[in-house]
Design an enzyme around this catalytic site. Structure first.
Site, PDB file in Angstrom:
ATOM      1  N   GLU A   1       0.904  -1.349   0.073  1.00 27.67           N
ATOM      2  CA  GLU A   1      -0.189   0.082  -0.013  1.00 27.67           C
ATOM      3  C   GLU A   1       0.826   1.384  -0.017  1.00 27.67           C
ATOM      4  OE1 GLU A   1      -3.576   2.045   2.684  1.00 27.67           O
ATOM      5  OE2 GLU A   1      -3.188  -0.047   2.708  1.00 27.67           O
TER       6      GLU A   1
ATOM      7  N   ASP B   1      -3.764   4.652  -1.659  1.00 23.28           N
ATOM      8  CA  ASP B   1      -4.392   5.367  -0.276  1.00 23.28           C
ATOM      9  C   ASP B   1      -4.152   6.798  -0.524  1.00 23.28           C
ATOM     10  OD1 ASP B   1      -5.100   6.305   2.112  1.00 23.28           O
ATOM     11  OD2 ASP B   1      -3.934   4.975   3.245  1.00 23.28           O
TER      12      ASP B   1
ATOM     13  N   LYS C   1     -11.522   4.639   2.022  1.00 27.25           N
ATOM     14  CA  LYS C   1     -11.180   5.051   3.461  1.00 27.25           C
ATOM     15  C   LYS C   1     -12.486   5.919   3.820  1.00 27.25           C
ATOM     16  CE  LYS C   1      -6.917   5.993   5.923  1.00 27.25           C
ATOM     17  NZ  LYS C   1      -5.432   6.046   5.473  1.00 27.25           N
TER      18      LYS C   1
END
Length: 418
Positions: A274, A308, A332
């Protein structure tokens, strides 16, 4: 049907918030005791602070109470996210503007109410949106209220309003562990977590010279799974590196070579990395991640990438998916604001054949985690991130049991209609 009252209660989040810029530039910081490092992100009084929430309690005519929690993420205010969530700054707007609207709100349907929460509010200056944390909590409470009105699960509300099938099995969960807690890792192996250990690497010093510490840790985790796992247990190994690999290996060929090293260290398990890169803008982030993914495929490297940073809103997620920038995006949830945006994000990724993690933050609560589990059953993402906290056990328990209960209730209602 309308709520008869609404309350707003300030409380504690599941973790804490960090000033990402200050932390990244201070690799030797003491996370709970260093007062000598100056905050760099607006709103922070120190580089690490206790997280705050506001619980929204909707009192229903049926006598029930629907709850949603307003929360933000650990690295609040970073990479185009909304500013740090400070509860007291939002109570006046909640009481004066949001509460009257809630009391006039028909809670028999969710989707139309969520659309209003996400839109600009005329009562606010310059038609601005509510903070993403407030939109997140409001839509949780409204979704829970609609489920109570109809006497069904949250997953069933979503299934009815979006036309999606409800999963008949729990969605895979990424168990988030501290990288220096071997006992925690062993417990997740014993419980057969589908993905582990997450294990954050925030500074270049965390991954070591030429990435040696990270490579050794990947090798250690793979060895631990082989030694402690039961026959047939085959997890994916996930590591969050917060752009440190791009900092250490600025040349694409160097980065690909190192990721190939990690793939060998993880054998026989698949690896997800990630945020291998954090660029200076969203456009540059998409470009660099797309180039990296293409190079990894050309090199037949068994490493999947996860976005992310800079992938915070529904619009961002669509751009990353349209570009084929990564193998997975992390949705998220607090960053997306309304829960309806997370629902749309999962469905969009599915349509684009882009993998997704219906994620969020350790900074969330048991309320938002349980609602996440219900959303997952109705939308079928590739996996969830364990939350709240980074204790792994708690998040794995809350999410797993909520999904199992939801599946059981849905099956029971289906059988009763036969």
């Amino acid at each position: 049907m309308n709520p008869i009252d609404a309350q707003f209660v300030v409380g504690l989040s599941g973790y804490f918030v960090k000033d990402f810029q200050a932390v990244r530039q201070s690799p030797q910081y003491n996370p709970l005791g260093d007062d000598n490092i100056r905050p760099r992100t607006p709103g922070f009084k120190s580089i690490v602070q206790a997280g705050q929430i506001i619980s929204i309690l909707l009192h229903l005519p049926t006598g029930g109470i629907a709850v949603g929690d307003c929360v933000d993420v650990i690295f609040s205010g970073a990479a185009s996210r909304d500013p740090l969530f400070i509860a007291d700054e939002h109570l006046k707007v909640l009481e004066s503007v949001v509460r009257p609207w809630l009391l006039a709100c028909d809670i028999s349907r969710f989707r139309q109410n969520a659309g209003k929460v996400e839109s600009g509010w005329l009562d606010l200056q310059r038609r601005c949106k509510l903070h993403s944390a407030i939109r997140y909590g409001l839509t949780q409470a409204l979704l829970a209220a609609t489920a109570q009105v109809h006497g069904c699960t949250i997953a069933e509300v979503i299934s009815r309003e979006w036309g999606t099938p409800i999963s008949d099995r729990p969605i895979d969960i990424l168990a988030s562990c501290h990288r220096n807690d071997t006992l925690q890792l062993d417990r997740m192996i014993m419980k057969q977590a589908s993905l582990l250990p997450h294990a954050s690497f925030v500074h270049i010093s965390d991954i070591g010279p030429n990435g040696s510490i990270l490579a050794e840790y990947v090798r250690f985790v793979a060895g631990r799974v082989r030694a402690r796992g039961c026959p047939g247990y085959w997890p994916r190994l996930h590591f969050d590196v917060y752009g440190t690999l791009g900092d250490l290996f600025p040349q694409l060929d160097q980065l690909v070579a190192f990721l190939n090293e990690l793939a060998h260290a993880a054998q026989p398990y698949d690896v997800l990395i990630e945020s291998p890169i954090i660029a200076s803008s969203k456009a540059e982030q998409i470009r660099q991640l797309r180039e990296l993914r293409t190079a990894l495929r050309q090199n037949s490297t068994r490493v999947k990438t996860v976005a992310d940073e800079w992938c915070n809103t529904l619009e961002d997620i669509k751009e990353f998916a349209d570009a084929g920038a990564v193998d997975y995006v992390q949705i998220k949830m607090p960053d997306l604001g309304g829960v309806d945006n997370s629902i749309e994000a999962v469905l969009y990724c599915g349509a684009k054949q882009t993998g997704c993690c219906l994620g969020g933050s350790a900074n969330e609560t048991e309320i938002s985690a349980r609602i996440t589990a219900q959303v997952a059953l109705a939308t079928n993402p590739d996996f969830l991130l364990s939350k709240p906290g980074i204790g792994a056990d708690e998040g794995l328990t809350i999410l797993t049991n909520e999904m199992l209960r939801g599946i059981a209730l849905t099956k029971r209602r289906r059988l009763s209609r036969i």
